[in-house]
Design a protein around this motif. Structure first.
Motif, PDB file in Angstrom:
ATOM      1  N   ILE A 110       0.839  -1.201   0.000  1.00  0.00           N
ATOM      2  CA  ILE A 110       0.000   0.000   0.000  1.00  0.00           C
ATOM      3  C   ILE A 110       0.873   1.250   0.000  1.00  0.00           C
ATOM      4  O   ILE A 110       0.617   2.210  -0.739  1.00  0.00           O
ATOM      5  CB  ILE A 110      -0.975  -0.012   1.196  1.00  0.00           C
ATOM      6  CG1 ILE A 110      -2.019  -1.117   0.998  1.00  0.00           C
ATOM      7  CG2 ILE A 110      -1.630   1.355   1.383  1.00  0.00           C
ATOM      8  CD1 ILE A 110      -2.861  -1.407   2.230  1.00  0.00           C
ATOM      9  N   ALA A 111       1.942   1.247   0.787  1.00  0.00           N
ATOM     10  CA  ALA A 111       2.865   2.391   0.816  1.00  0.00           C
ATOM     11  C   ALA A 111       3.530   2.579  -0.551  1.00  0.00           C
ATOM     12  O   ALA A 111       3.669   3.710  -1.035  1.00  0.00           O
ATOM     13  CB  ALA A 111       3.918   2.202   1.906  1.00  0.00           C
ATOM     14  N   ALA A 112       3.934   1.491  -1.178  1.00  0.00           N
ATOM     15  CA  ALA A 112       4.530   1.583  -2.520  1.00  0.00           C
ATOM     16  C   ALA A 112       3.504   2.100  -3.525  1.00  0.00           C
ATOM     17  O   ALA A 112       3.837   2.888  -4.422  1.00  0.00           O
ATOM     18  CB  ALA A 112       5.067   0.221  -2.945  1.00  0.00           C
ATOM     19  N   HIS A 113       2.266   1.668  -3.370  1.00  0.00           N
ATOM     20  CA  HIS A 113       1.195   2.110  -4.273  1.00  0.00           C
ATOM     21  C   HIS A 113       0.957   3.612  -4.140  1.00  0.00           C
ATOM     22  O   HIS A 113       0.851   4.321  -5.147  1.00  0.00           O
ATOM     23  CB  HIS A 113      -0.071   1.318  -3.948  1.00  0.00           C
ATOM     24  CG  HIS A 113      -1.171   1.502  -4.943  1.00  0.00           C
ATOM     25  ND1 HIS A 113      -2.383   0.896  -4.783  1.00  0.00           N
ATOM     26  CD2 HIS A 113      -1.277   2.214  -6.085  1.00  0.00           C
ATOM     27  CE1 HIS A 113      -3.181   1.220  -5.794  1.00  0.00           C
ATOM     28  NE2 HIS A 113      -2.522   2.033  -6.595  1.00  0.00           N
ATOM     29  N   ALA A 166      -0.167  11.020  -0.806  1.00  0.00           N
ATOM     30  CA  ALA A 166       0.391  11.053   0.550  1.00  0.00           C
ATOM     31  C   ALA A 166       0.618   9.633   1.036  1.00  0.00           C
ATOM     32  O   ALA A 166      -0.136   8.717   0.677  1.00  0.00           O
ATOM     33  CB  ALA A 166      -0.564  11.781   1.482  1.00  0.00           C
ATOM     34  N   PRO A 167       1.640   9.420   1.849  1.00  0.00           N
ATOM     35  CA  PRO A 167       1.875   8.071   2.382  1.00  0.00           C
ATOM     36  C   PRO A 167       0.728   7.654   3.307  1.00  0.00           C
ATOM     37  O   PRO A 167      -0.011   8.503   3.818  1.00  0.00           O
ATOM     38  CB  PRO A 167       3.188   8.200   3.147  1.00  0.00           C
ATOM     39  CG  PRO A 167       3.326   9.652   3.437  1.00  0.00           C
ATOM     40  CD  PRO A 167       2.600  10.397   2.358  1.00  0.00           C
ATOM     41  N   PRO A 168       0.585   6.348   3.518  1.00  0.00           N
ATOM     42  CA  PRO A 168      -0.471   5.887   4.428  1.00  0.00           C
ATOM     43  C   PRO A 168      -0.300   6.510   5.814  1.00  0.00           C
ATOM     44  O   PRO A 168       0.818   6.698   6.285  1.00  0.00           O
ATOM     45  CB  PRO A 168      -0.263   4.373   4.495  1.00  0.00           C
ATOM     46  CG  PRO A 168       0.495   4.037   3.264  1.00  0.00           C
ATOM     47  CD  PRO A 168       1.352   5.239   2.957  1.00  0.00           C
ATOM     48  N   PRO A 169      -1.403   6.817   6.465  1.00  0.00           N
ATOM     49  CA  PRO A 169      -1.313   7.447   7.787  1.00  0.00           C
ATOM     50  C   PRO A 169      -0.938   6.439   8.864  1.00  0.00           C
ATOM     51  O   PRO A 169      -1.135   5.229   8.694  1.00  0.00           O
ATOM     52  CB  PRO A 169      -2.740   7.960   8.018  1.00  0.00           C
ATOM     53  CG  PRO A 169      -3.597   7.022   7.230  1.00  0.00           C
ATOM     54  CD  PRO A 169      -2.785   6.643   6.017  1.00  0.00           C
ATOM     55  N   GLY A 213      -1.336   4.121  12.005  1.00  0.00           N
ATOM     56  CA  GLY A 213      -2.502   3.406  12.488  1.00  0.00           C
ATOM     57  C   GLY A 213      -3.329   2.745  11.398  1.00  0.00           C
ATOM     58  O   GLY A 213      -4.437   2.274  11.654  1.00  0.00           O
ATOM     59  N   LEU A 214      -2.804   2.700  10.172  1.00  0.00           N
ATOM     60  CA  LEU A 214      -3.571   2.113   9.079  1.00  0.00           C
ATOM     61  C   LEU A 214      -3.883   0.645   9.340  1.00  0.00           C
ATOM     62  O   LEU A 214      -5.004   0.196   9.092  1.00  0.00           O
ATOM     63  CB  LEU A 214      -2.828   2.265   7.747  1.00  0.00           C
ATOM     64  CG  LEU A 214      -3.549   1.708   6.523  1.00  0.00           C
ATOM     65  CD1 LEU A 214      -4.896   2.390   6.326  1.00  0.00           C
ATOM     66  CD2 LEU A 214      -2.679   1.853   5.279  1.00  0.00           C
ATOM     67  N   ALA A 215      -2.941  -0.098   9.867  1.00  0.00           N
ATOM     68  CA  ALA A 215      -3.170  -1.526  10.135  1.00  0.00           C
ATOM     69  C   ALA A 215      -4.349  -1.712  11.081  1.00  0.00           C
ATOM     70  O   ALA A 215      -5.196  -2.588  10.864  1.00  0.00           O
ATOM     71  CB  ALA A 215      -1.914  -2.174  10.713  1.00  0.00           C
ATOM     72  N   GLU A 216      -4.426  -0.878  12.103  1.00  0.00           N
ATOM     73  CA  GLU A 216      -5.503  -0.988  13.086  1.00  0.00           C
ATOM     74  C   GLU A 216      -6.862  -0.644  12.484  1.00  0.00           C
ATOM     75  O   GLU A 216      -7.891  -1.118  12.947  1.00  0.00           O
ATOM     76  CB  GLU A 216      -5.227  -0.094  14.301  1.00  0.00           C
ATOM     77  CG  GLU A 216      -4.061  -0.569  15.151  1.00  0.00           C
ATOM     78  CD  GLU A 216      -2.683  -0.247  14.553  1.00  0.00           C
ATOM     79  OE1 GLU A 216      -2.570   0.605  13.636  1.00  0.00           O
ATOM     80  OE2 GLU A 216      -1.705  -0.883  14.994  1.00  0.00           O
ATOM     81  N   ARG A 217      -6.879   0.196  11.443  1.00  0.00           N
ATOM     82  CA  ARG A 217      -8.145   0.535  10.787  1.00  0.00           C
ATOM     83  C   ARG A 217      -8.517  -0.487   9.722  1.00  0.00           C
ATOM     84  O   ARG A 217      -9.695  -0.782   9.525  1.00  0.00           O
ATOM     85  CB  ARG A 217      -8.065   1.938  10.187  1.00  0.00           C
ATOM     86  CG  ARG A 217      -8.204   3.027  11.235  1.00  0.00           C
ATOM     87  CD  ARG A 217      -8.408   4.391  10.627  1.00  0.00           C
ATOM     88  NE  ARG A 217      -7.346   4.813   9.722  1.00  0.00           N
ATOM     89  CZ  ARG A 217      -6.150   5.259  10.108  1.00  0.00           C
ATOM     90  NH1 ARG A 217      -5.865   5.319  11.395  1.00  0.00           N
ATOM     91  NH2 ARG A 217      -5.259   5.639   9.239  1.00  0.00           N
TER      92      ARG A 217
END
Length: 146
Positions: A19-22, A29-32, A34-38
């Motif tokens: 996802i970050a590479a995407h 913008a890079p993933p925020p 806490g993304l895993a927790e959401r």
């Protein structure tokens, strides 16, 4: 051999890296934090709110596709919204994008599948048009929460 399969909870760190590479590839913008927790509750609920398939190349995630189901106001019919399709650059050109799209179409169970791509992404546009997809010209707007 690469297999397309549903995402599993132990895939989450590798999925987040994709996802970050995407986001970097799409100049977003890079993933925020806490993304895993959401994402985890959405991906692994029963039924999942966000569905995800991964391309697993001998234990390495080569790519992913995520989608949701929605309802079209103009037709009153459900459709499948392909939210993300991404392949790691090293795995492109091997038919994996087609396999992921085909798997999403199969999961859509006869529903129309819709998605978007940046206008500048001519490689993706060519790929989608080779699949038989038709572009629908629109400008996407986002309104941040207030």
């Amino acid at each position: 051999m690469t297999v397309v399969r549903p995402v599993r909870p132990d895939d989450l760190p590798a999925l987040l890296a994709l996802i970050a590479a995407h986001t970097a590839y799409e100049r977003a913008a890079p993933p925020p934090p806490g993304l895993a927790e959401r994402l985890a509750p959405a991906l692994f609920a029963d039924p999942p709110r966000l569905r995800c398939l991964v391309a697993d190349d001998a234990g390495t995630l080569a790519g992913y596709a995520t989608w949701t189901r929605d309802l079209a106001t103009w037709t009153g019919r459900p459709y499948t919204h392909l939210d993300c399709l991404y392949l790691d650059e090293r795995h492109r050109g091997r038919g994996l994008g087609r396999r992921l799209i085909d798997a999403v179409v199969a999961a859509a169970d006869g529903e129309e599948v819709q998605w978007q791509t940046p206008v500048w992404n001519t490689d993706a546009r060519r790929f989608y048009e080779r699949l038989g997809a038709r572009p629908a010209e629109k400008i996407r707007y986002t309104l941040p929460p207030r």
